[in-house]
Every structure is written in C-alpha cells, then in structure tokens.
Motif scaffolding. Sequence first.
Motif, short mmCIF file in Angstrom:
data_model
loop_
_atom_site.label_atom_id
_atom_site.label_comp_id
_atom_site.label_asym_id
_atom_site.label_seq_id
_atom_site.Cartn_x
_atom_site.Cartn_y
_atom_site.Cartn_z
N LYS A 1 -7.53 6.12 3.92
CA LYS A 1 -8.12 5.16 4.84
C LYS A 1 -7.96 3.75 4.26
N PHE A 2 -7.41 2.86 5.08
CA PHE A 2 -7.17 1.48 4.65
C PHE A 2 -7.98 0.51 5.50
N CYS B 1 0.82 -1.21 0.00
CA CYS B 1 0.00 0.00 0.00
C CYS B 1 0.85 1.26 0.00
N ASP B 2 2.18 1.12 -0.08
CA ASP B 2 3.07 2.25 0.16
C ASP B 2 2.93 3.37 -0.88
N ARG B 3 2.46 3.06 -2.07
CA ARG B 3 2.33 4.08 -3.12
C ARG B 3 0.89 4.54 -3.32
N ASP C 1 -17.49 2.17 8.16
CA ASP C 1 -17.20 2.90 6.92
C ASP C 1 -16.33 2.08 5.96
N PHE C 2 -16.46 0.74 5.99
CA PHE C 2 -15.60 -0.10 5.15
C PHE C 2 -15.77 0.19 3.67
N MET C 3 -16.93 0.68 3.26
CA MET C 3 -17.16 0.98 1.84
C MET C 3 -16.32 2.15 1.35
N GLU C 4 -15.80 2.95 2.29
CA GLU C 4 -15.02 4.14 1.93
C GLU C 4 -13.51 3.87 1.94
N ARG C 5 -13.13 2.66 2.24
CA ARG C 5 -11.71 2.37 2.44
C ARG C 5 -11.10 1.60 1.27
N GLU C 6 -9.79 1.70 1.16
CA GLU C 6 -9.05 0.86 0.22
C GLU C 6 -8.72 -0.44 0.94
N VAL C 7 -9.05 -1.57 0.31
CA VAL C 7 -9.01 -2.86 1.00
C VAL C 7 -7.85 -3.72 0.51
N TYR C 8 -7.13 -4.32 1.48
CA TYR C 8 -6.04 -5.25 1.19
C TYR C 8 -6.35 -6.56 1.92
N VAL C 9 -6.25 -7.67 1.19
CA VAL C 9 -6.68 -8.96 1.72
C VAL C 9 -5.59 -10.01 1.53
#
Length: 361
Positions: free
Chosen positions: A126-127, A119-121, A216-224
């Motif tokens: 919000k993550f 996610c560094d770039r 507010d998960f819909m507003e975040r960038e998600v990493y799985v």
Amino acid sequence: MTVNFLATLDAPAWDPETDEVLHCRDVIQETHDVRTFVFTAPEARRFLFRPGQFLTLVLPVGGEEINRCYTVSSSPSRPYSIAITVKRVPGGVISNWLHDTMRVGMDVRALGPMGDFSCDRSPARKFLFLSAGSGITPMMSMSRFLLDTQSGRDIAFVHSARSPVDLIFRRELAAMEQASSLFRTTCLCEGDAPFEKWPGHKGRLNRAVLGQAVPDFMEREVYVCGPAPYMQGVKAMLAEAGFDMRQYYEESFDFGTLLEQEPEVAQVTQELEDAAYTISFTKSRREIACPSGTPVLSAARAAGMRLPASCAKGMCGTCKCRLVSGEVDMQHQGGIRQREIDQGFILLCCSRPLSDLVVER
C-alpha cells in the motif's frame, strides 16, 4: 511506405553513454503554465529506467550549454518514448526557454535517466503519494507504472494545487481512478479559480484532511515531492502523528530550478583555518581557498559565489565545468560521462582539490 513495427519492438535499449540526442515528438499543454514534452531517440530505442527518476537536459541557452534536471513523468512501462512535464516559472531561464522555444521536430542532448527516488523495488503493498505543484511528476510516473504493470498495489494519491486551473493531469488522474479499484485520488486547492469554484477540499494539506481522505495513511509507505516548505510540512505532520518515518521517502531536490542550498559555512570556515588550496575561476576572475576535504562547490558558496547546481550529489551534471589545471578527487554518481572526464571536465559539487586548481567558470 511500409513500416516495420517489429523492428521497433526489438529496438535496443537507450544507452546514455552513446546516444545523447532526443527528438521532440509532441508538446502537450497540461495547464495554462505547464507543458509536457515528449521525446524519442532519433532511431528506435527503448528507454529503460525506474519510475520517479530524472533526466538531465543539456540546453543551448544564451550562447552556452546549461544542464537542468527534470523528473520523467512518463512510465518505463511505455518504453518507446520519454516525457518531462515542466511548469513555466516567472523569471526562470530554462523553463521559459522550453515553453517558448522547444517545438516538435527539435533535438536536445540528454543524460540519464538516473536517481533513487522510486517505489519500484519496495515490497510494500500500500502506497501513499503526496505531491504539490510540479512535484506531481514522479508520482505520475510511479502511478502509471504500477497501474500499467497490474502490480496489485493499493495507491492513495493526494495532490495539492493553488486552484482548479493549476491541477496538472487532472483528467488523467480521474480516468486512472475510474479504471482501477486500487487507485484513489484526492485533490486539494487553496482556493477557487476566477471562472471555476472548487467543490472539493480547500486549503492546505493537514492531518485532519489527510485522515479523512486516506484513513489508513499510517499503514502505508509514503512518497512525497513538492516545494521544500510543503515537504517540510508533510514530514513534520507525519512525525507528529507518530508515523513510522522509516516508511517515508521524499525527493531530495527541486528539479528544474537552481537550488541555493547553503553549505555548512561554519564548518567550511573552520576547515579554512587548516591548510587550504587556491581555486581560481577564469570567467568570474574570483579566487577562493578550499580545504582538501571540502567540495569546490561548498567552498565557493561559503565565499559568496552563486554557481549553478541542482542535486549537489554528483548525479545531475548541472555544476559541470572544465578543469584547466590541477587535480581533484571526484566521487560522482553518474552525472558525468567518462569521455567528459577524459576531456577535462569535473563536477564541482563532488570534487575535492588535491592541488591548487584553475576552473573555467
């Protein structure tokens, strides 16, 4: 004895092309079946990498060298050591070797770090990090990095485990949450442990639990990251919720295990109707046909061969072997050094034959 700490601060960066030995400095028991192995270079080096990347270890197991990929769990914000966190897998050759054999003072060869899961770039503010089991390792690297560098990013971290005793980094996650108002963590356990009842969320991650933990998960960038069924379930859950999947990122393969991803057998079979080259394997004494546009690994799996591989993208080096004769078109992504290519090695996953081949495998 006088220690020159400034010399360490000025240490050159780790160069995987020339420095390929890591020295084990510490072994940390995280849970009953998970250990963290901390390494440094034999001489002071700074490890510069992107949080979430993986390291390929070259391990002497059973009389041969075996490559395995493990996500780096440490952060590049702490550059003078590098760590991997490994779960002991029942029947797993490499994980058991590491747990039973790797000790402080031992050396191991390594390649990398490398990989694009980071996610560094990202410009996101919000993550949401979602992990299960040992899939927590890249999330810990990214979380440690974001907090260490005072990034100002808002992080919601939701981790799933079988039971309380299987929660990796449990105390550190709690300490990170206490130290930063921008870091929130939620742990889910499928059930209780024999001597500990879990007071938090029980069961598997679902939309209701996620909505309660991270409204507010819909507003975040998600990493799985986690086992394949977990990632498939999370992806389907978010898509059904109407999440913008352009903001969804997942680790593309399971580190530390052999992936048995089935190739597109029908496609390979169709290609075999056209002209194909013969691939001979010296150790297994197998001979297969491989179309010119098909990677050798795909053709071998279509023929029923079980060959070691992890990323299948030319990054990890797990499928590296010596090409005895013939020519290939190899389009790798850093999983093999130039000097190894000069010595006749190839990566089966990204090598397409230009002639009949003889492979030492």
